[in-house]
Scaffold this motif. Structure first.
Motif, PDB file in Angstrom:
ATOM      1  N   ARG A   1      43.971  41.813  49.863  1.00  0.00           N
ATOM      2  CA  ARG A   1      42.621  41.768  50.444  1.00  0.00           C
ATOM      3  C   ARG A   1      42.297  40.556  51.285  1.00  0.00           C
ATOM      4  O   ARG A   1      42.448  39.227  50.737  1.00  0.00           O
ATOM      5  CB  ARG A   1      41.377  41.817  49.241  1.00  0.00           C
ATOM      6  CG  ARG A   1      41.543  42.982  48.551  1.00  0.00           C
ATOM      7  CD  ARG A   1      41.003  42.752  46.804  1.00  0.00           C
ATOM      8  NE  ARG A   1      41.866  41.997  45.931  1.00  0.00           N
ATOM      9  CZ  ARG A   1      41.768  41.741  44.834  1.00  0.00           C
ATOM     10  NH1 ARG A   1      40.863  42.642  44.186  1.00  0.00           N
ATOM     11  NH2 ARG A   1      42.430  41.165  43.945  1.00  0.00           N
TER      12      ARG A   1
ATOM     13  N   CYS B   1      49.680  48.106  39.675  1.00  0.00           N
ATOM     14  CA  CYS B   1      48.532  47.719  40.096  1.00  0.00           C
ATOM     15  C   CYS B   1      48.764  46.227  40.592  1.00  0.00           C
ATOM     16  O   CYS B   1      49.257  45.364  39.989  1.00  0.00           O
ATOM     17  CB  CYS B   1      47.561  47.587  38.955  1.00  0.00           C
ATOM     18  SG  CYS B   1      46.012  46.929  39.416  1.00  0.00           S
ATOM     19  N   MET B   2      48.132  45.925  41.885  1.00  0.00           N
ATOM     20  CA  MET B   2      48.196  44.532  42.388  1.00  0.00           C
ATOM     21  C   MET B   2      49.632  43.843  42.329  1.00  0.00           C
ATOM     22  O   MET B   2      49.599  42.941  42.026  1.00  0.00           O
ATOM     23  CB  MET B   2      47.222  43.608  41.627  1.00  0.00           C
ATOM     24  CG  MET B   2      45.747  44.325  41.927  1.00  0.00           C
ATOM     25  SD  MET B   2      44.406  43.164  41.366  1.00  0.00           S
ATOM     26  CE  MET B   2      44.661  43.437  39.628  1.00  0.00           C
TER      27      MET B   2
ATOM     28  N   GLN C   1      42.502  48.655  41.343  1.00  0.00           N
ATOM     29  CA  GLN C   1      43.167  48.052  42.647  1.00  0.00           C
ATOM     30  C   GLN C   1      44.457  48.543  42.671  1.00  0.00           C
ATOM     31  O   GLN C   1      45.235  48.516  41.612  1.00  0.00           O
ATOM     32  CB  GLN C   1      42.829  46.450  42.241  1.00  0.00           C
ATOM     33  CG  GLN C   1      41.810  45.962  41.777  1.00  0.00           C
ATOM     34  CD  GLN C   1      40.771  45.827  43.066  1.00  0.00           C
ATOM     35  OE1 GLN C   1      41.019  46.107  44.071  1.00  0.00           O
ATOM     36  NE2 GLN C   1      39.526  45.025  42.784  1.00  0.00           N
ATOM     37  N   GLN C   2      45.216  48.902  43.641  1.00  0.00           N
ATOM     38  CA  GLN C   2      44.324  49.040  45.170  1.00  0.00           C
ATOM     39  C   GLN C   2      43.817  50.696  45.116  1.00  0.00           C
ATOM     40  O   GLN C   2      43.988  51.284  44.128  1.00  0.00           O
ATOM     41  CB  GLN C   2      45.024  48.808  46.291  1.00  0.00           C
ATOM     42  CG  GLN C   2      45.486  47.555  46.329  1.00  0.00           C
ATOM     43  CD  GLN C   2      44.222  46.617  46.846  1.00  0.00           C
ATOM     44  OE1 GLN C   2      43.339  46.972  47.620  1.00  0.00           O
ATOM     45  NE2 GLN C   2      44.072  45.473  46.380  1.00  0.00           N
TER      46      GLN C   2
ATOM     47  N   LYS D   1      39.132  50.698  44.986  1.00  0.00           N
ATOM     48  CA  LYS D   1      38.093  49.587  45.371  1.00  0.00           C
ATOM     49  C   LYS D   1      37.449  50.120  46.507  1.00  0.00           C
ATOM     50  O   LYS D   1      36.222  49.674  46.990  1.00  0.00           O
ATOM     51  CB  LYS D   1      38.775  48.333  45.518  1.00  0.00           C
ATOM     52  CG  LYS D   1      39.807  48.326  46.824  1.00  0.00           C
ATOM     53  CD  LYS D   1      40.082  46.762  46.885  1.00  0.00           C
ATOM     54  CE  LYS D   1      41.038  46.702  48.334  1.00  0.00           C
ATOM     55  NZ  LYS D   1      40.391  47.178  49.536  1.00  0.00           N
TER      56      LYS D   1
ATOM     57  N   TYR E   1      36.452  40.693  45.812  1.00  0.00           N
ATOM     58  CA  TYR E   1      37.326  41.262  45.082  1.00  0.00           C
ATOM     59  C   TYR E   1      36.849  42.867  45.062  1.00  0.00           C
ATOM     60  O   TYR E   1      37.623  43.666  45.137  1.00  0.00           O
ATOM     61  CB  TYR E   1      37.447  40.872  43.637  1.00  0.00           C
ATOM     62  CG  TYR E   1      38.054  39.451  43.693  1.00  0.00           C
ATOM     63  CD1 TYR E   1      39.356  39.139  44.450  1.00  0.00           C
ATOM     64  CD2 TYR E   1      37.680  38.653  42.860  1.00  0.00           C
ATOM     65  CE1 TYR E   1      39.982  38.037  44.014  1.00  0.00           C
ATOM     66  CE2 TYR E   1      38.305  37.391  42.687  1.00  0.00           C
ATOM     67  CZ  TYR E   1      39.551  37.012  43.434  1.00  0.00           C
ATOM     68  OH  TYR E   1      40.110  35.860  43.208  1.00  0.00           O
TER      69      TYR E   1
END
Length: 544
Positions: free
Chosen positions: A29, A215-216, A311-312, A315, A426
């Motif tokens: 991000r 995730c992330m 996430q992602q 979001k 975030y």
């Protein structure tokens, strides 16, 4: 003769003498990378000064981008390109003052032949320590050798000595004397219970629902089926787009009923009218729809636990998943019926939710839920980030903190819980948390992780303490005041021991009514994992 165009081999650059290369993995991000860049820059300056004082040179492996306004590696592709310019045998330091996406640098680190050091600033402002732990867990799973260090500003003797040792030998060895393998357990009621429940899981099987893996960039949070299936645990791979579609089918009166239930239970919502910066009624209704939708999809597939990535992907689509996640993990929660209204879904029990689809937590929560339920205890579990910590009076008190989802029972009830808008940096579409200050009491903490191609679990004991309101607020202000916080004192595990050993950013926690019951439940949990063939490690002062 046919001639083809062959690729020209890339000649890797040579490593200059006494030169250390640095890289910085960042967020995906842009808003987070730009906001956190000044703190990252300060850490790099502090580290560079320490390395230079030891007679070495520092060369940054990638430039600061004048267009984006930060110097982070912000994608996997960018990381691959950066590592093409770094001598493969050079000493390499990954510098982290922020949360980072491990897959941004994992490809390069897998192939790097020189010594690797992960460093972070000892600060709660941004999740640099959390990022370091996630990258460490990912490298452990990948079988990549690395060392770790942390410091407020790299002027303290402990950090400088560690840095000097790494520069001279390529390795820093930390004290892990607090860890010991599980001994043979003498037969008793708890061991009998753990073994029986483990055998039930293998024979009857369980399904965890995974709403999009990875995730992330948390490579360490993905456990392959080949390791899960022998435990009796299988995955139902679900799409987050299906969750959004199911949310759209939830009528507004049902979402309103969930919110009204929470209001009646005494939960506080800090709301406003500005969608960009405040928590709004519309955001809360969307989150209530997600809660209903998650339960209905879980019922459709017969899930025993569920994890929403958020996430992602989500979001940019819907408000945060955190409120729904916290509700799912609690025994007492708003009732949800099947689509035709004929029956209540998962009545009187939590549907364990593993935040950020961390599958190590999924296994841990599933096991914990079954043991605590069988013992007649509150089975509400949650994961926290190991965010930071400081000495308070005679104890080192950790800040365990996660992005907004804990079961209300951990806070002492809904009337001691509150919801605030998630930080726009975030969470661009907002959404509320399920926050509070964790109640004092005894906890069992644990972590399931992959090492050497096999499943391991660390088990430990701790006490949640109550700090003065001013100290709690200071710690919240030093981290994220919107998020739930736990003041944790771990038994027989020092600050640096936990940091050196822990193979993930997350730790799973569950309460017990007293110390004796916590010891008994931990023994049953150890027996459960041992029966499944998971390597069990006891951490600190565990009475087994």
């Amino acid at each position: 003769m046919t001639r083809y165009i062959l690729p020209v081999p890339v000649q890797p650059p040579a490593a200059p003498p006494r030169t250390v290369y640095t890289v910085a993995s960042g967020d995906l991000r842009l808003s987070a990378n730009v906001t956190c860049w000044p703190t990252q820059r300060q850490l790099e300056e502090d580290l560079s000064a320490a390395v230079t004082a030891l007679g070495w040179h520092v060369r940054r492996g990638h430039d600061v981008d004048a267009v984006t306004g930060h110097g982070f590696i912000a994608s996997q592709r960018a990381g691959i390109e950066v590592f093409r310019t770094i001598p493969p045998d050079a000493p390499l330091i990954v510098v982290e003052a922020v949360w980072q996406y491990s897959h941004h640098v994992l490809a390069g680190l897998r192939a790097h032949r020189g010594p690797i050091l992960l460093v972070a600033n000892w600060s709660g402002r941004y999740p640099g320590l959390v990022g370091l732990l996630n990258l460490a867990g990912s490298l452990t799973k990948a079988g990549v050798r690395y060392s770790t260090l942390w410091s407020e500003d790299f002027t303290d003797e402990w950090a400088r000595d560690g840095l000097k040792k790494w520069l001279e030998t390529g390795e820093v060895v930390h004290d892990e004397s607090h860890v010991r393998p599980l001994p043979a357990l003498p037969p008793d009621a708890e061991v009998e219970l753990g073994v029986a429940l483990a055998r039930q899981l293998v024979s009857e099987r369980a399904i965890i629902g995974v709403f999009d893996e990875g995730c992330m960039g948390m490579y360490n949070a993905i456990i392959d089926d080949e390791l899960l299936n022998p435990l009796g645990i299988f995955k139902e791979r679900l799409s987050q787009s299906a969750l959004v579609a199911e949310m759209a089918r939830v009528p507004e009166p049902e979402a309103q009923a969930v919110l009204a239930w929470l209001d009646a239970a005494g939960m506080t919502f800090h709301t406003g009218v500005d969608e960009a910066t405040e928590l709004t009624h519309a955001q809360l209704l969307s989150q209530c729809r997600m809660y209903v939708a998650a339960l209905r999809i879980a019922d459709d597939f017969g899930l025993d636990a569920v994890g929403i990535q958020y996430q992602q992907g989500l979001k940019d689509t819907v408000p945060a998943s955190d409120l729904a996640e916290g509700l799912l993990n609690n025994v007492v929660r708003p009732p949800v019926t099947s689509r035709d209204g004929s029956r209540e879904l998962y009545p009187g029990v939590p549907l364990p939710h593993f935040n950020e689809v961390d599958e190590g937590v999924a296994v841990d929560s599933l096991v914990t839920n079954r043991i605590w339920t069988a013992m007649g205890l509150d089975p509400a579990t949650t994961l926290h980030d190991i965010r930071w910590g400081e000495q308070y009076d005679d104890s080192f008190v950790w800040v365990f903190e996660i992005s907004g989802s804990v079961p209300a029972s951990h806070n002492g009830g809904y009337d001691r819980s509150y919801s605030m808008r998630q930080p726009p940096m975030y969470f661009p579409l907002g959404g509320g948390t399920l926050s509070g200050v964790s109640k004092p009491g005894e906890i069992v903490w644990s972590r399931v992780f992959v090492m050497d191609g096999a499943l391991h679990v660390d088990l430990g004991r701790g006490t949640v303490v109550e700090l003065p309101a001013a100290e709690t607020q200071r710690r919240l202000d030093a981290t994220n005041p919107q998020w739930p916080i736990m003041h944790a004192v771990l038994h027989g595990v020092g600050r640096d021991q936990l940091m050196a050993r822990h193979k993930a950013n997350h730790v799973n926690v569950v309460y017990a009514p007293d110390a004796l019951t916590a010891d008994r439940a931990l023994r049953a949990k150890a027996a459960f994992f041992a029966e499944l063939g998971v390597a069990v490690h006891l951490c600190g002062d565990v009475r087994i």
